[in-house]
Write a protein that holds these residues in place. Structure first.
Motif, mmCIF file in Angstrom:
data_model
loop_
_atom_site.group_PDB
_atom_site.id
_atom_site.type_symbol
_atom_site.label_atom_id
_atom_site.label_comp_id
_atom_site.label_asym_id
_atom_site.label_seq_id
_atom_site.Cartn_x
_atom_site.Cartn_y
_atom_site.Cartn_z
ATOM 1 N N ARG A 82 0.836 -1.214 0.000
ATOM 2 C CA ARG A 82 0.000 0.000 0.000
ATOM 3 C C ARG A 82 0.860 1.249 0.000
ATOM 4 O O ARG A 82 0.618 2.190 -0.762
ATOM 5 N N ASN A 83 1.865 1.277 0.856
ATOM 6 C CA ASN A 83 2.728 2.458 0.956
ATOM 7 C C ASN A 83 3.489 2.720 -0.331
ATOM 8 O O ASN A 83 3.699 3.870 -0.716
ATOM 9 N N GLU A 84 3.912 1.654 -1.000
ATOM 10 C CA GLU A 84 4.760 1.799 -2.191
ATOM 11 C C GLU A 84 3.964 2.010 -3.474
ATOM 12 O O GLU A 84 4.399 2.726 -4.374
ATOM 13 N N HIS A 85 2.793 1.374 -3.571
ATOM 14 C CA HIS A 85 2.133 1.274 -4.872
ATOM 15 C C HIS A 85 0.789 1.978 -4.984
ATOM 16 O O HIS A 85 0.296 2.175 -6.096
ATOM 17 N N ILE A 86 0.158 2.316 -3.850
ATOM 18 C CA ILE A 86 -1.200 2.849 -3.898
ATOM 19 C C ILE A 86 -1.269 4.206 -3.205
ATOM 20 O O ILE A 86 -0.802 4.357 -2.075
ATOM 21 N N GLY A 87 -1.844 5.187 -3.894
ATOM 22 C CA GLY A 87 -2.143 6.474 -3.280
ATOM 23 C C GLY A 87 -3.644 6.588 -3.084
ATOM 24 O O GLY A 87 -4.413 6.139 -3.944
ATOM 25 N N PHE A 88 -4.069 7.147 -1.956
ATOM 26 C CA PHE A 88 -5.499 7.227 -1.636
ATOM 27 C C PHE A 88 -5.972 8.673 -1.577
ATOM 28 O O PHE A 88 -5.302 9.519 -0.987
ATOM 29 N N VAL A 89 -7.153 8.910 -2.165
ATOM 30 C CA VAL A 89 -7.817 10.208 -2.038
ATOM 31 C C VAL A 89 -9.271 9.920 -1.691
ATOM 32 O O VAL A 89 -9.973 9.250 -2.451
ATOM 33 N N ILE A 154 -4.256 15.119 -2.608
ATOM 34 C CA ILE A 154 -3.755 14.468 -3.828
ATOM 35 C C ILE A 154 -2.226 14.476 -3.839
ATOM 36 O O ILE A 154 -1.591 13.473 -4.176
ATOM 37 N N ALA A 155 -1.633 15.610 -3.457
ATOM 38 C CA ALA A 155 -0.163 15.678 -3.373
ATOM 39 C C ALA A 155 0.368 14.617 -2.410
ATOM 40 O O ALA A 155 1.372 13.944 -2.684
ATOM 41 N N ARG A 156 -0.303 14.463 -1.273
ATOM 42 C CA ARG A 156 0.099 13.439 -0.294
ATOM 43 C C ARG A 156 -0.017 12.035 -0.904
ATOM 44 O O ARG A 156 0.853 11.193 -0.696
ATOM 45 N N ALA A 157 -1.073 11.802 -1.672
ATOM 46 C CA ALA A 157 -1.258 10.496 -2.313
ATOM 47 C C ALA A 157 -0.161 10.201 -3.328
ATOM 48 O O ALA A 157 0.152 9.040 -3.600
ATOM 49 N N LEU A 158 0.443 11.263 -3.886
ATOM 50 C CA LEU A 158 1.463 11.103 -4.936
ATOM 51 C C LEU A 158 2.880 10.988 -4.393
ATOM 52 O O LEU A 158 3.798 10.637 -5.145
ATOM 53 N N ILE A 159 3.092 11.269 -3.101
ATOM 54 C CA ILE A 159 4.450 11.477 -2.589
ATOM 55 C C ILE A 159 5.361 10.256 -2.758
ATOM 56 O O ILE A 159 6.557 10.403 -2.989
ATOM 57 N N ASN A 160 4.815 9.037 -2.681
ATOM 58 C CA ASN A 160 5.657 7.846 -2.846
ATOM 59 C C ASN A 160 5.658 7.321 -4.277
ATOM 60 O O ASN A 160 6.059 6.183 -4.523
#
Length: 227
Positions: A82-89, A154-160
């Motif tokens: 989840r941390n590496e591959h998925i961003g959530f909004v 959205i920016a937070r979801a994109l950070i990784n």
């Protein structure tokens, strides 16, 4: 390349009575594809998203992420995926009000722990610039508008640098102007960054502009509409 694939997913709830919530769900999302999921309340959209995001592991069938089977992995392994591959909004931004905009965006990368704090801060500012909200970086998250908060989310979801963004009614709390801004951001991420998006929405205008609409009814997929 298939970024995420569901194969014959079935989900049951057992309290207060046995209920077949998802019925033989099979579909995939390709790299760079922008897909929306629509259907009436209670049709299973959010239940499906919860399984696809690896947060619900109590289901029958197989879930693949980048063509690797993730069904049956441990909670620790799934948390890493989840941390590496998925961003959530989500519909609500879930920003920490006592933290600055910049600190909120940095949090998932700090949790992942792959880069130094300085590198993460640089990446976070890059994402905020991408969303044209870098001017708000030092403000407390509680001090910016609703539309700005969703852009920060959205920016937070994109950070990784995830493979896919999953959204549950991400424009549900926004007026039409800010909903349009959020859609345009998603469209640009799909077109320019080759990012996959899977968005649950009630907004027909939003869905009609995505690459494909998956329509659900009573726990089943009843149609795929390509634009």
């Amino acid at each position: 390349m298939k970024i995420i694939e569901a194969r014959s997913i079935n989900k049951y709830f057992y309290a207060p009575d046995r209920f077949h919530a998802l019925k033989d769900i099979s579909f995939s999302v390709e790299k760079g594809e922008f897909v929306s999921i629509m259907g009436k309340s209670g049709c299973g959209k959010s239940t499906l998203l919860y399984i696809l995001s690896t947060m619900d592991t109590d289901y029958e069938g197989d879930l693949l992420m980048e063509e690797q089977l993730v069904t049956g992995l441990s909670h620790e392994q799934l948390s890493k995926i989840r941390n590496e591959h998925i961003g959530f909004v989500f519909q609500f931004h879930y920003l920490l009000p006592e933290f600055s905009v910049l600190e909120n965006v940095m949090l998932p990368a700090l949790k992942l722990g792959r880069k130094t704090k300085e590198e993460i801060e640089h990446d976070a500012m890059t994402k905020l610039r991408l969303l044209d909200i870098d001017s708000q970086a030092t403000k407390l998250a509680s001090r910016i508008s609703g539309g700005q908060k969703q852009r920060v989310a959205i920016a937070r979801a994109l950070i990784n640098n995830p493979s896919i963004i999953m959204g549950d009614e991400p424009t549900g709390n926004l007026d039409s102007k800010n909903a349009s801004i959020v859609f345009d951001i998603f469209r640009e991420l799909s077109d320019e960054e080759d990012l996959s998006l899977l968005i649950v929405t009630h907004d027909e205008d939003f869905a009609n502009k995505t690459d494909r609409i998956i329509e659900m009814e009573d726990g089943r997929i009843i149609s795929h509409k390509r634009e």
